[in-house]
Write an enzyme that holds these catalytic residues in place. Structure first.
Site, PDB file in Angstrom:
ATOM      1  N   LYS A 155       2.330 -12.787  -9.327  1.00 14.20           N
ATOM      2  CA  LYS A 155       4.001 -12.324  -8.126  1.00 14.20           C
ATOM      3  C   LYS A 155       4.872 -13.670  -9.395  1.00 14.20           C
ATOM      4  O   LYS A 155       4.452 -14.738  -9.070  1.00 14.20           O
ATOM      5  CB  LYS A 155       3.571 -13.708  -7.213  1.00 14.20           C
ATOM      6  CG  LYS A 155       3.955 -13.814  -6.076  1.00 14.20           C
ATOM      7  CD  LYS A 155       4.858 -12.398  -5.890  1.00 14.20           C
ATOM      8  CE  LYS A 155       4.511 -11.255  -3.949  1.00 14.20           C
ATOM      9  NZ  LYS A 155       4.889 -10.006  -4.749  1.00 14.20           N
ATOM     10  N   HIS A 164      -0.691  -1.994  -2.559  1.00 13.23           N
ATOM     11  CA  HIS A 164      -0.223  -3.397  -1.943  1.00 13.23           C
ATOM     12  C   HIS A 164      -1.389  -4.194  -0.541  1.00 13.23           C
ATOM     13  O   HIS A 164      -1.718  -3.332  -0.057  1.00 13.23           O
ATOM     14  CB  HIS A 164       0.853  -2.903  -1.307  1.00 13.23           C
ATOM     15  CG  HIS A 164       1.839  -4.302  -0.727  1.00 13.23           C
ATOM     16  ND1 HIS A 164       1.657  -4.238   0.752  1.00 13.23           N
ATOM     17  CD2 HIS A 164       1.959  -5.235  -1.192  1.00 13.23           C
ATOM     18  CE1 HIS A 164       2.083  -5.806   0.973  1.00 13.23           C
ATOM     19  NE2 HIS A 164       2.640  -6.366   0.031  1.00 13.23           N
TER      20      HIS A 164
HETATM   21 MG   LIG Z   1       5.406  -6.005  -4.163  1.00 12.39          MG
END
Ligand SMILES: [Mg+2]
Length: 443
Positions: A212, A339
């Protein structure tokens, strides 16, 4: 003589909002709060079968969920094709709240057109609510008939589903030592990210890694991916800055990492910017921001803006809609992966059931699950060699732990409202009082 069929009429629906411990994981909007809301749904049939579902638990989801729960009574758990219209009817067809992302601290009056999950609309919110009910109905149907959910979706095409490690920059603890402690320590540089990846690989057998990003200036994140490539040569790597970069920055990062990236996820915000990035790099682009609903597909696919869609059964409206998404991706030569938002074992089991039925799933699915030390199940789902096995137990194959559910619900009841809706920017202000969600593009 054949046994009489179970009565599959919905007799009762129970909704239980909970707060689940969440570590201080960083993203471009801020940091995860110490506790995050989820909604646990139980659909009970007249025949006595109980099905489990799970979805977002933020306050804005609870009203529509209550309306849909009331409307479900008396219907059969097999009546799934009518669920979207039922949700539209009973939850109201309020005007789209384009640009709103109240669950992630984005003020609709600012210029932030998209949150971490893309442009938010009332219709998308309804689909996320009904997804939890669809899963609960499928689970109840499966339990009543002795069939696994994947069989109700047409049967599995694989015996296990691959997941990847979801790496985050993070602090050792929440500001003020709030929340539940863990032993992961801080990860704020390449060495910290590699150590985190090593722990995921050793503990769960993951062989693909997603970082991330959007937290630090891009060169620091390029260095982290380079360090992962050196530590895990040849293994799939992904970077997801949640749309924080300009087109130019996206192209620069793609070029710098073109030899090691499996794909670059949402480098820039919106279909237009993504299309311009895609036109300038051979690195595939993935998204869970610019294609998050069927109505967003035509323009994005026509412009070649994305090469991989990260499906999520919550916001695509359920497991069956996820299969429809898979068919569209197959038709247009676009890849499919999954996701993950912060979730518990019910949603992980649901993801695994639908993933087992999709023929072209070419990438490991994302999951936050290893970050969640708490669950509402009697037994946590366990990754083996980076995969979850797909069993043939009835329904989702998981069992609710009522004591755990009650404990996490008591935490929700005791909360003063601080954690009942996810707000990463508010959490960041505990450490940085002047923090606001950065305007995009940030770099
Ligand atoms: Mg994403």
């Amino acid at each position: 003589m054949a046994a009489a069929p179970q009565d599959l009429t919905v007799a009762e629906v129970r909704l239980t909002p909970v707060l689940v411990a969440d570590p201080p994981l960083l993203n471009t909007h801020g940091v995860h709060q110490p506790y995050t809301p989820r909604l646990i749904i139980e659909v009970i049939t007249a025949g006595g079968a109980t099905g489990l579902g799970e979805t977002y638990g933020d306050t804005e989801y609870l009203g529509p969920a209550r309306l849909l729960a009331d409307a479900l009574a008396g219907r059969r758990v097999t009546d799934l094709n009518g669920l979207p219209a039922l949700a539209d009817r009973v939850c109201g067809d309020s005007p789209d709240t384009t640009g709103a992302d109240t669950a992630h601290g984005v003020d609709v009056t600012t210029t932030h057109a998209a949150g971490l999950r893309g442009t938010r609309t009332a219709a998308k919110l309804r689909r996320s609510v009904l997804a939890g009910f669809e899963v609960a109905c499928l689970d109840a149907w499966g339990r009543a008939t002795g069939l696994p959910v994947h069989a109700l979706l047409g049967g599995r095409v694989r015996d296990r589903v691959e997941y990847g490690a979801y790496l985050f920059y993070r602090w050792a603890a929440h500001p003020g030592d709030r929340g539940e402690p863990d032993d992961w320590g801080a990860a704020l540089d390449p060495a910290g990210i590699v150590a985190q990846a090593r722990r995921f690989a050793d503990r769960h057998g993951f062989t693909s890694f997603k970082l991330k990003g959007g937290v630090f200036p891009p060169d620091r994140e390029i260095a982290a991916i380079r360090a992962l490539a050196a530590a895990f040569p040849g293994q799939p790597l992904r970077l997801d800055p949640n749309g924080a970069w300009t087109v130019e920055t996206s192209l620069r990062v793609a070029d710098a990492l073109r030899d090691v990236l499996e794909y670059l996820e949402d480098p820039a915000s919106g279909t237009d910017r993504m299309a311009r990035v895609a036109a300038g790099t051979p690195v595939p682009l993935a998204t869970n921001m610019c294609v998050t609903a069927f109505e967003e597909i035509p323009e994005a696919f026509a412009r070649g803006a994305v090469q991989v869609v990260l499906g999520d059964h919550h916001y695509w409206g359920g497991l069956r809609s996820t299969r429809e998404l898979a068919a569209l991706c197959r038709t247009f030569g676009v890849g499919l992966a999954m996701h993950s938002n912060t979730h518990l074992g019910i949603s992980l089991a649901a993801m695994t059931q639908v993933a087992a039925t999709v023929p072209d799933l070419d990438h490991a699915c994302d999951t936050h699950y290893p970050w969640q030390a708490e669950d509402v199940l009697t037994e946590r789902l366990a990754f083996r060699d980076g995969h979850l096995d797909v069993g043939d137990a009835p329904g989702l194959g998981v069992t609710l732990d009522r004591d755990r559910l009650a404990a996490l619900h008591r935490r929700w009841l005791a909360d003063d409202g601080t954690h009942r809706s996810r707000d990463d920017a508010a959490a960041m202000r505990r450490a940085d009082p002047g923090w606001t969600v950065p305007a995009v593009p940030r770099w």
